[in-house]
Design an enzyme around this catalytic site. Structure first.
Site, short mmCIF file in Angstrom:
data_model
loop_
_atom_site.label_atom_id
_atom_site.label_comp_id
_atom_site.label_asym_id
_atom_site.label_seq_id
_atom_site.Cartn_x
_atom_site.Cartn_y
_atom_site.Cartn_z
N ASN A 101 0.83 -1.22 0.00
CA ASN A 101 0.00 0.00 0.00
C ASN A 101 0.86 1.26 0.00
O ASN A 101 0.52 2.24 -0.66
CB ASN A 101 -0.95 0.00 1.21
CG ASN A 101 -2.21 -0.78 0.93
OD1 ASN A 101 -3.04 -0.37 0.11
ND2 ASN A 101 -2.36 -1.93 1.56
N HIS A 122 -8.45 -0.81 5.92
CA HIS A 122 -8.79 -2.12 6.50
C HIS A 122 -9.35 -2.99 5.38
O HIS A 122 -10.20 -2.53 4.60
CB HIS A 122 -9.82 -1.95 7.62
CG HIS A 122 -10.12 -3.23 8.32
ND1 HIS A 122 -9.27 -3.79 9.26
CD2 HIS A 122 -11.16 -4.10 8.20
CE1 HIS A 122 -9.79 -4.93 9.68
NE2 HIS A 122 -10.93 -5.14 9.06
C1 GRF Z 1 -3.41 -4.67 3.86
O1 GRF Z 1 -4.31 -5.69 3.56
C2 GRF Z 1 -4.10 -3.65 4.73
O2 GRF Z 1 -5.46 -3.52 4.49
C3 GRF Z 1 -3.91 -4.21 6.10
O3 GRF Z 1 -2.64 -4.79 6.07
C4 GRF Z 1 -2.28 -5.15 4.74
C5 GRF Z 1 -0.99 -4.47 4.44
O4 GRF Z 1 -0.41 -4.91 3.26
N1 GRF Z 1 -4.14 -3.18 7.09
P1 GRF Z 1 0.86 -4.15 2.69
O5 GRF Z 1 1.95 -4.18 3.76
O6 GRF Z 1 0.47 -2.75 2.34
O7 GRF Z 1 1.27 -4.94 1.49
#
Ligand code: GRF
Length: 234
Positions: free
Chosen positions: A15, A108
């Protein structure tokens, strides 16, 4: 307005990457810049992604986090306006939450208030969705307060659950939508277009209309983006 952003992440940081890529795409039009990335885990992939971009990367010592002193000092040092949680597994200390009211956001991987709260992270969320028999899950972006996954909801986007799904296939489908929705919401908050005051259900501005957009085939990302941007008004 543009914001100086701290991203906090405990994991791989996909993300974070999506936010950095979207800001690159926006260029001068972006609502903020990521000026520091911090993690409670020294081995978090998010820190490597930051370092590769010459963004300062910091490790927060878990045992000190109940007070927020260490995090507070980091935020001061980098003159942070907005905290973006991207897979950060620690609760933000209450003194930091109070200081940054309306200036902390989280993503989330489900439709809150369902499938949220303490212990509901990563694969556990998708496992709970599958076990429940729910036919729709999705992505929620919300402001953060001092209770896990409870702050005011800014944006939600639905994702279908198929009968042949397992945790891996469902998680991948949801994550793909996170990568499209979260950067756009972060930009809207960073630019001041979306605020805690204007994203309430009683006002139109900043409130994201959830439409049944199950446009999830690989070639349809652009259509999904079009719908998300229409709903966000950006
Ligand atoms: C994502 O699914 C987010 O929604 C959750 O943790 C995960 C993080 O993934 N809070 P990344 O580290 O961004 O790949």
């Amino acid at each position: 307005m543009t914001s100086r952003i701290a991203v906090l992440a405990s994991g791989g940081g996909s993300n974070l990457q999506a936010i950095l890529d979207h800001f690159d795409y926006l260029g001068e039009r972006r609502g903020g810049s990521v000026v520091v990335v911090a993690s409670n885990r020294a081995q978090a992939g998010a820190l490597d992604r930051a370092t590769r971009r010459d963004i300062p990367a910091a490790v927060l010592q878990s045992e000190k986090q109940s007070t927020g002193t260490e995090l507070g000092a980091l935020l001061d040092q980098h003159e942070i306006d907005l905290i973006v949680l991207a897979g950060y597994l620690k609760l933000i200390p209450s003194d930091v939450v109070a200081r940054y009211a309306g200036r902390i956001v989280n993503v989330h991987p489900a439709l809150l208030p369902a499938f949220g709260g303490p212990g509901m992270y990563g694969e556990r969320v998708h496992r709970a969705v599958l076990d429940s028999g729910a036919k729709v899950t999705g992505v929620t972006v919300h402001f953060v307060d001092d209770v896990y996954d409870r702050g005011r909801i800014i944006a939600q986007w639905p994702v279908p659950v198929f009968s042949h799904d397992d945790v891996g296939s469902l998680g991948a489908r949801v994550l793909r939508v996170e990568h499209l929705v979260y950067p756009r919401v972060v930009d809207a908050v960073a630019a001041g277009r979306t605020t805690l005051a204007n994203c309430g259900a009683s006002t139109e501005q900043g409130f994201v209309d959830v439409r049944p957009s199950f446009t999830l085939l690989p070639h349809e990302d652009s259509r999904l983006v079009e719908n998300i941007e229409l709903a966000l008004g950006c």
